[in-house]
Design a protein around this motif. Structure first.
Motif, PDB file in Angstrom:
ATOM      1  N   ALA A 114     -14.013 -25.342 -79.204  1.00 39.30           N
ATOM      2  CA  ALA A 114     -13.234 -24.785 -78.095  1.00 39.30           C
ATOM      3  C   ALA A 114     -13.742 -25.319 -76.755  1.00 39.30           C
ATOM      4  CB  ALA A 114     -13.295 -23.264 -78.124  1.00 39.30           C
ATOM      5  N   ASN A 128     -12.654 -28.959 -76.488  1.00 36.56           N
ATOM      6  CA  ASN A 128     -11.224 -29.080 -76.172  1.00 36.56           C
ATOM      7  C   ASN A 128     -10.955 -28.787 -74.707  1.00 36.56           C
ATOM      8  OD1 ASN A 128     -10.022 -29.899 -78.580  1.00 36.56           O
ATOM      9  ND2 ASN A 128     -10.079 -27.823 -79.395  1.00 36.56           N
ATOM     10  N   LEU A 141      -1.253 -29.118 -78.621  1.00 38.30           N
ATOM     11  CA  LEU A 141      -1.603 -27.875 -77.938  1.00 38.30           C
ATOM     12  C   LEU A 141      -1.647 -26.699 -78.905  1.00 38.30           C
ATOM     13  CD1 LEU A 141       0.354 -28.306 -74.589  1.00 38.30           C
ATOM     14  CD2 LEU A 141      -2.069 -28.737 -75.064  1.00 38.30           C
ATOM     15  N   GLY A 142      -0.840 -26.745 -79.968  1.00 39.88           N
ATOM     16  CA  GLY A 142      -0.922 -25.718 -81.008  1.00 39.88           C
ATOM     17  C   GLY A 142      -2.256 -25.763 -81.729  1.00 39.88           C
ATOM     18  N   SER A 201      -4.850 -24.299 -79.449  1.00 32.24           N
ATOM     19  CA  SER A 201      -4.783 -22.836 -79.435  1.00 32.24           C
ATOM     20  C   SER A 201      -5.293 -22.236 -80.744  1.00 32.24           C
ATOM     21  CB  SER A 201      -3.361 -22.366 -79.136  1.00 32.24           C
ATOM     22  OG  SER A 201      -2.490 -22.784 -80.157  1.00 32.24           O
ATOM     23  N   LEU A 251      -8.974 -22.199 -80.416  1.00 35.78           N
ATOM     24  CA  LEU A 251      -9.371 -21.114 -79.514  1.00 35.78           C
ATOM     25  C   LEU A 251      -9.238 -19.749 -80.183  1.00 35.78           C
ATOM     26  CD1 LEU A 251      -7.851 -22.346 -76.140  1.00 35.78           C
ATOM     27  CD2 LEU A 251     -10.245 -22.335 -76.824  1.00 35.78           C
ATOM     28  N   CYS A 252      -8.351 -19.623 -81.174  1.00 37.51           N
ATOM     29  CA  CYS A 252      -8.202 -18.376 -81.930  1.00 37.51           C
ATOM     30  C   CYS A 252      -9.149 -18.302 -83.119  1.00 37.51           C
ATOM     31  CB  CYS A 252      -6.758 -18.234 -82.417  1.00 37.51           C
ATOM     32  SG  CYS A 252      -5.588 -17.927 -81.103  1.00 37.51           S
ATOM     33  N   GLY A 294      -6.935 -25.738 -87.073  1.00 36.58           N
ATOM     34  CA  GLY A 294      -6.663 -26.165 -85.702  1.00 36.58           C
ATOM     35  C   GLY A 294      -6.990 -27.628 -85.465  1.00 36.58           C
ATOM     36  N   GLU A 340      -4.363 -30.407 -84.500  1.00 36.14           N
ATOM     37  CA  GLU A 340      -4.643 -31.105 -83.244  1.00 36.14           C
ATOM     38  C   GLU A 340      -4.780 -32.613 -83.471  1.00 36.14           C
ATOM     39  OE1 GLU A 340      -8.145 -31.155 -79.873  1.00 36.14           O
ATOM     40  OE2 GLU A 340      -8.054 -29.511 -81.295  1.00 36.14           O
TER      41      GLU A 340
END
Length: 129
Positions: free
Chosen positions: A36, A39, A72-73, A76, A79-80, A86, A90
Motif C-alpha cells: 500500500a 502504491n 486503480l481497482g 484499492s 489498500l483493502c 490486488g 493491478e
C-alpha cells in the motif's frame, strides 16, 4: 532538452521509493502495508513527475478505461488488505496501460548491447565453452 527541476527530482525519488516498497512487499510474502505504501508513493511520484492534468489525461482516455479500472481497482484491493488478488489485478492493468511503451523500452534495452563495456560482457557471457 529540458533541465530536470528539483520538484521532478523529488518525484523521481518518490517513484523509486515506491518501487522499492512494492518489491520489498512482494519479497515479504505480499505484505499489504508495504504494498500500500509503495502504491501510494509510486502514484504520488508519477503524478508529481508529469503533473496532475497530464496524469488524469493519461489514465482516463476512452481507450484506456479498462486498463485504468483494473490498475486503480488493484490498488484499492491492496489498500483493502487483499494483497495477492490486488497485485494480480493491478499488474494486469499496468500491462494494459503501458503496453505501447514496452516496445520502446525493449528497443532501449537491446541497444545497450552497443555500449562498449556491456558489449564485451554480453559477448563473453554467451559463449558455451
Amino acid at each position: 532538452m529540458e533541465a530536470i527541476t528539483d520538484f521532478q527530482k523529488i518525484a523521481i525519488g518518490l517513484m523509486g521509493f515506491g518501487l522499492f516498497f512494492l518489491l520489498f512487499g512482494v519479497l515479504l510474502y505480499f505484505d499489504s502495508v508495504l504494498l500500500a505504501i509503495g502504491n501510494i508513493m509510486f502514484l504520488a511520484g508519477f503524478t508529481s513527475m508529469i503533473g496532475f492534468r497530464r496524469t488524469a489525461h493519461f489514465l482516463f482516455q476512452r481507450q484506456k478505461f479498462r486498463a485504468t479500472f483494473f490498475f486503480l481497482g488493484g490498488v484499492s484491493l491492496v489498500l483493502c488488505r487483499w494483497p495477492i488478488i490486488g497485485m494480480l489485478v493491478e499488474s494486469y492493468g499496468f500491462v494494459l496501460l503501458f503496453r505501447s511503451f514496452f516496445p520502446a523500452a525493449l528497443g532501449f534495452v537491446l541497444s545497450a548491447v552497443n555500449i562498449p563495456f556491456l558489449k564485451a560482457f554480453v559477448s563473453s557471457s554467451t559463449s558455451m565453452v
